[in-house]
Design a protein around this motif. Structure first.
Motif, PDB file in Angstrom:
ATOM      1  N   PRO A 104       0.806  -1.241   0.000  1.00 23.02           N
ATOM      2  CA  PRO A 104       0.000   0.000   0.000  1.00 23.02           C
ATOM      3  C   PRO A 104       0.829   1.276   0.000  1.00 23.02           C
ATOM      4  O   PRO A 104       0.486   2.246  -0.665  1.00 23.02           O
ATOM      5  CB  PRO A 104      -0.834  -0.123   1.284  1.00 23.02           C
ATOM      6  CG  PRO A 104      -0.924  -1.587   1.545  1.00 23.02           C
ATOM      7  CD  PRO A 104       0.383  -2.161   1.081  1.00 23.02           C
ATOM      8  N   ASP A 105       1.943   1.283   0.735  1.00 19.93           N
ATOM      9  CA  ASP A 105       2.718   2.511   0.880  1.00 19.93           C
ATOM     10  C   ASP A 105       3.537   2.851  -0.363  1.00 19.93           C
ATOM     11  O   ASP A 105       4.162   3.902  -0.422  1.00 19.93           O
ATOM     12  CB  ASP A 105       3.653   2.405   2.084  1.00 19.93           C
ATOM     13  CG  ASP A 105       3.850   3.745   2.793  1.00 19.93           C
ATOM     14  OD1 ASP A 105       2.918   4.574   2.735  1.00 19.93           O
ATOM     15  OD2 ASP A 105       4.912   3.955   3.390  1.00 19.93           O
ATOM     16  N   ARG A 106       3.527   1.966  -1.358  1.00 22.48           N
ATOM     17  CA  ARG A 106       4.300   2.218  -2.573  1.00 22.48           C
ATOM     18  C   ARG A 106       3.453   2.805  -3.693  1.00 22.48           C
ATOM     19  O   ARG A 106       3.894   2.909  -4.839  1.00 22.48           O
ATOM     20  CB  ARG A 106       5.001   0.941  -3.032  1.00 22.48           C
ATOM     21  CG  ARG A 106       6.116   0.545  -2.067  1.00 22.48           C
ATOM     22  CD  ARG A 106       7.014  -0.511  -2.646  1.00 22.48           C
ATOM     23  NE  ARG A 106       7.541  -0.137  -3.939  1.00 22.48           N
ATOM     24  CZ  ARG A 106       8.537   0.731  -4.134  1.00 22.48           C
ATOM     25  NH1 ARG A 106       9.094   1.330  -3.098  1.00 22.48           N
ATOM     26  NH2 ARG A 106       8.954   1.013  -5.340  1.00 22.48           N
ATOM     27  N   LEU A 107       2.224   3.178  -3.371  1.00 15.94           N
ATOM     28  CA  LEU A 107       1.379   3.935  -4.297  1.00 15.94           C
ATOM     29  C   LEU A 107       1.220   3.236  -5.638  1.00 15.94           C
ATOM     30  O   LEU A 107       1.215   3.859  -6.698  1.00 15.94           O
ATOM     31  CB  LEU A 107       1.972   5.344  -4.501  1.00 15.94           C
ATOM     32  CG  LEU A 107       2.328   6.112  -3.213  1.00 15.94           C
ATOM     33  CD1 LEU A 107       2.991   7.433  -3.541  1.00 15.94           C
ATOM     34  CD2 LEU A 107       1.098   6.321  -2.347  1.00 15.94           C
TER      35      LEU A 107
ATOM     36  N   VAL B 269       7.342   3.655   4.339  1.00 13.95           N
ATOM     37  CA  VAL B 269       7.974   2.366   4.634  1.00 13.95           C
ATOM     38  C   VAL B 269       9.184   2.124   3.735  1.00 13.95           C
ATOM     39  O   VAL B 269      10.022   1.264   4.028  1.00 13.95           O
ATOM     40  CB  VAL B 269       6.946   1.217   4.512  1.00 13.95           C
ATOM     41  CG1 VAL B 269       7.570  -0.130   4.856  1.00 13.95           C
ATOM     42  CG2 VAL B 269       5.761   1.474   5.444  1.00 13.95           C
ATOM     43  N   ASP B 270       9.336   2.894   2.679  1.00 15.72           N
ATOM     44  CA  ASP B 270      10.533   2.786   1.839  1.00 15.72           C
ATOM     45  C   ASP B 270      11.814   2.997   2.643  1.00 15.72           C
ATOM     46  O   ASP B 270      12.910   2.668   2.167  1.00 15.72           O
ATOM     47  CB  ASP B 270      10.469   3.808   0.704  1.00 15.72           C
ATOM     48  CG  ASP B 270       9.508   3.379  -0.397  1.00 15.72           C
ATOM     49  OD1 ASP B 270       8.315   3.203  -0.077  1.00 15.72           O
ATOM     50  OD2 ASP B 270       9.931   3.232  -1.556  1.00 15.72           O
ATOM     51  N   ILE B 271      11.707   3.536   3.853  1.00 16.67           N
ATOM     52  CA  ILE B 271      12.883   3.657   4.714  1.00 16.67           C
ATOM     53  C   ILE B 271      13.515   2.289   4.950  1.00 16.67           C
ATOM     54  O   ILE B 271      14.727   2.175   5.158  1.00 16.67           O
ATOM     55  CB  ILE B 271      12.509   4.327   6.063  1.00 16.67           C
ATOM     56  CG1 ILE B 271      13.772   4.681   6.863  1.00 16.67           C
ATOM     57  CG2 ILE B 271      11.558   3.457   6.883  1.00 16.67           C
ATOM     58  CD1 ILE B 271      13.492   5.466   8.132  1.00 16.67           C
ATOM     59  N   ALA B 272      12.726   1.234   4.871  1.00 16.89           N
ATOM     60  CA  ALA B 272      13.223  -0.123   5.114  1.00 16.89           C
ATOM     61  C   ALA B 272      14.151  -0.604   4.010  1.00 16.89           C
ATOM     62  O   ALA B 272      14.906  -1.570   4.206  1.00 16.89           O
ATOM     63  CB  ALA B 272      12.055  -1.096   5.280  1.00 16.89           C
ATOM     64  N   ILE B 273      14.116   0.036   2.839  1.00 14.15           N
ATOM     65  CA  ILE B 273      15.005  -0.367   1.745  1.00 14.15           C
ATOM     66  C   ILE B 273      15.943   0.772   1.348  1.00 14.15           C
ATOM     67  O   ILE B 273      16.433   0.832   0.225  1.00 14.15           O
ATOM     68  CB  ILE B 273      14.222  -0.883   0.521  1.00 14.15           C
ATOM     69  CG1 ILE B 273      13.202   0.152   0.023  1.00 14.15           C
ATOM     70  CG2 ILE B 273      13.519  -2.196   0.861  1.00 14.15           C
ATOM     71  CD1 ILE B 273      12.569  -0.198  -1.325  1.00 14.15           C
TER      72      ILE B 273
ATOM     73  N   TYR C 249      10.584  -4.981   3.310  1.00 15.28           N
ATOM     74  CA  TYR C 249       9.505  -4.012   3.180  1.00 15.28           C
ATOM     75  C   TYR C 249       8.293  -4.477   3.989  1.00 15.28           C
ATOM     76  O   TYR C 249       7.649  -3.683   4.690  1.00 15.28           O
ATOM     77  CB  TYR C 249       9.117  -3.819   1.716  1.00 15.28           C
ATOM     78  CG  TYR C 249       8.452  -2.497   1.450  1.00 15.28           C
ATOM     79  CD1 TYR C 249       9.185  -1.399   1.024  1.00 15.28           C
ATOM     80  CD2 TYR C 249       7.090  -2.330   1.661  1.00 15.28           C
ATOM     81  CE1 TYR C 249       8.582  -0.166   0.800  1.00 15.28           C
ATOM     82  CE2 TYR C 249       6.472  -1.113   1.445  1.00 15.28           C
ATOM     83  CZ  TYR C 249       7.224  -0.033   1.010  1.00 15.28           C
ATOM     84  OH  TYR C 249       6.614   1.182   0.799  1.00 15.28           O
ATOM     85  N   ALA C 250       7.982  -5.771   3.903  1.00 13.14           N
ATOM     86  CA  ALA C 250       6.871  -6.315   4.683  1.00 13.14           C
ATOM     87  C   ALA C 250       7.140  -6.165   6.178  1.00 13.14           C
ATOM     88  O   ALA C 250       6.242  -5.830   6.965  1.00 13.14           O
ATOM     89  CB  ALA C 250       6.651  -7.785   4.322  1.00 13.14           C
TER      90      ALA C 250
END
Length: 327
Positions: A11-14, A88-92, A44-45
């Motif tokens: 969801p957070d990746r639009l 959440v892209d902070i995770a990658i 990411y999950a």
């Protein structure tokens, strides 16, 4: 176990699918394997489960500044999808950090969870031998010792995969940032430590552009940066006795999404036919990267331009490549 299938949507990746480098598949993936292979989709999950703001808060506790200049760190900028918010892209590795700050973070891991304020001058002595200045080292507990030990065990697997530091056990993470939606890279990293020394290697340009080996091939995080990091630690510690890495504490439990993902892939029985036994199917190889798709490492993105304001790209990277190109 986490679902390391590629691609996946979040969801957070639009609406933009997330890929692992080379669409490596790992449908039931432990996080230690995902770390060594730089798989994006499991982390990411995990980032969704933990929460983007919680990840940012921990990063700041570990040693990333809350601000670079007047700009809040680790957030989208004006013109990006969610200004002043952490996705959440902070995770990658979506957001820029300075190599010196990343070194502080990895030194915190090396010390078993104590963050030490960075300093350049340890002491000043006058001609008579009197000490005119001595740094007052400030240490703050920011991570449980057991958590740091488990993390070190996972990162030691990266060093085992890419080559040891001569005479010393070490832990590290490699990472690579692609140059736009091209086959080139613009940033390549290795960050890691032994029990007594942490170091970060970053290769990039003042203004983002292709970085290549002498052979003309793109520089990867597990290539030149890793070799520099490996040689530096080996030489710097050549006269120091080897120290063991901490033993793992084996905290936590399996809370991954692999089982739920597998169940979701089982076709629902038809109401017009007798149900037949089915088993979860593993996804086949992906179709590669196309414009707008993202593949990327579980690692840091482009550093800031030093003490001034950060200099990230003006939009989310369209492709990232793993620092570990082979599974």
């Amino acid at each position: 176990r986490w679902d390391g299938s590629s691609p996946r949507t979040f969801p957070d990746r639009l609406g933009v699918p997330l890929h692992n480098d080379n669409d490596v598949q790992c449908p039931e993936c432990p996080l230690d394997r995902a770390m060594v292979e730089s798989l994006n989709t499991p982390f990411y999950a995990l980032g969704e489960r933990v929460g983007a703001e919680n990840i940012r808060s921990m990063a700041v506790r570990l040693g990333i500044p809350d601000q670079y200049g007047k700009q809040r760190s680790l957030v989208d900028l004006k013109g990006e999808p969610r200004p002043d918010q952490t996705r959440v892209d902070i995770a990658i590795g979506r957001y820029p950090v300075a190599p010196t700050d990343l070194a502080t973070v990895y030194a915190t891991f090396a010390s078993g969870g104590y963050r030490t304020e960075r300093h350049l001058v340890e002491s000043v002595t006058d001609p008579t031998g009197a000490t005119r200045y001595a740094v007052a080292i400030k240490r703050t507990r920011v991570l449980q010792t057991a958590v740091a030990a488990d993390l070190t065990t996972v990162l030691a697997g990266v060093v085992d995969a890419h080559g040891p530091v001569t005479g010393h056990r070490a832990a590290a993470k490699t990472g690579t940032q692609a140059y736009g939606n091209t086959v080139d890279n613009q940033d390549a990293w290795t960050a890691g430590y032994t029990p007594g020394l942490a170091a970060v290697t970053w290769i990039g340009r003042e203004r983002p552009g292709p970085i290549r080996e002498a052979s003309g091939l793109p520089i990867q995080g597990d290539g030149m940066p890793y070799r520099i990091w490996q040689a530096f630690l080996g030489q710097a510690l050549a006269a120091s006795p080897a120290r063991p890495l901490p033993a793992p504490a084996h905290l936590g439990r399996d809370v991954g999404d692999a089982d739920a993902a597998a169940a979701a892939k089982v076709p629902a029985p038809s109401s017009r036919a007798k149900p037949t036994k089915s088993t979860p199917s593993s996804p086949g190889p992906g179709t590669g990267t196309s414009p707008g798709q993202v593949t990327g490492p579980s690692s840091s993105s482009r550093p800031t331009g030093g003490a001034g304001s950060p200099s990230p790209s003006t939009s989310p990277p369209t492709r990232q490549t793993s620092g570990n190109p082979k599974p």
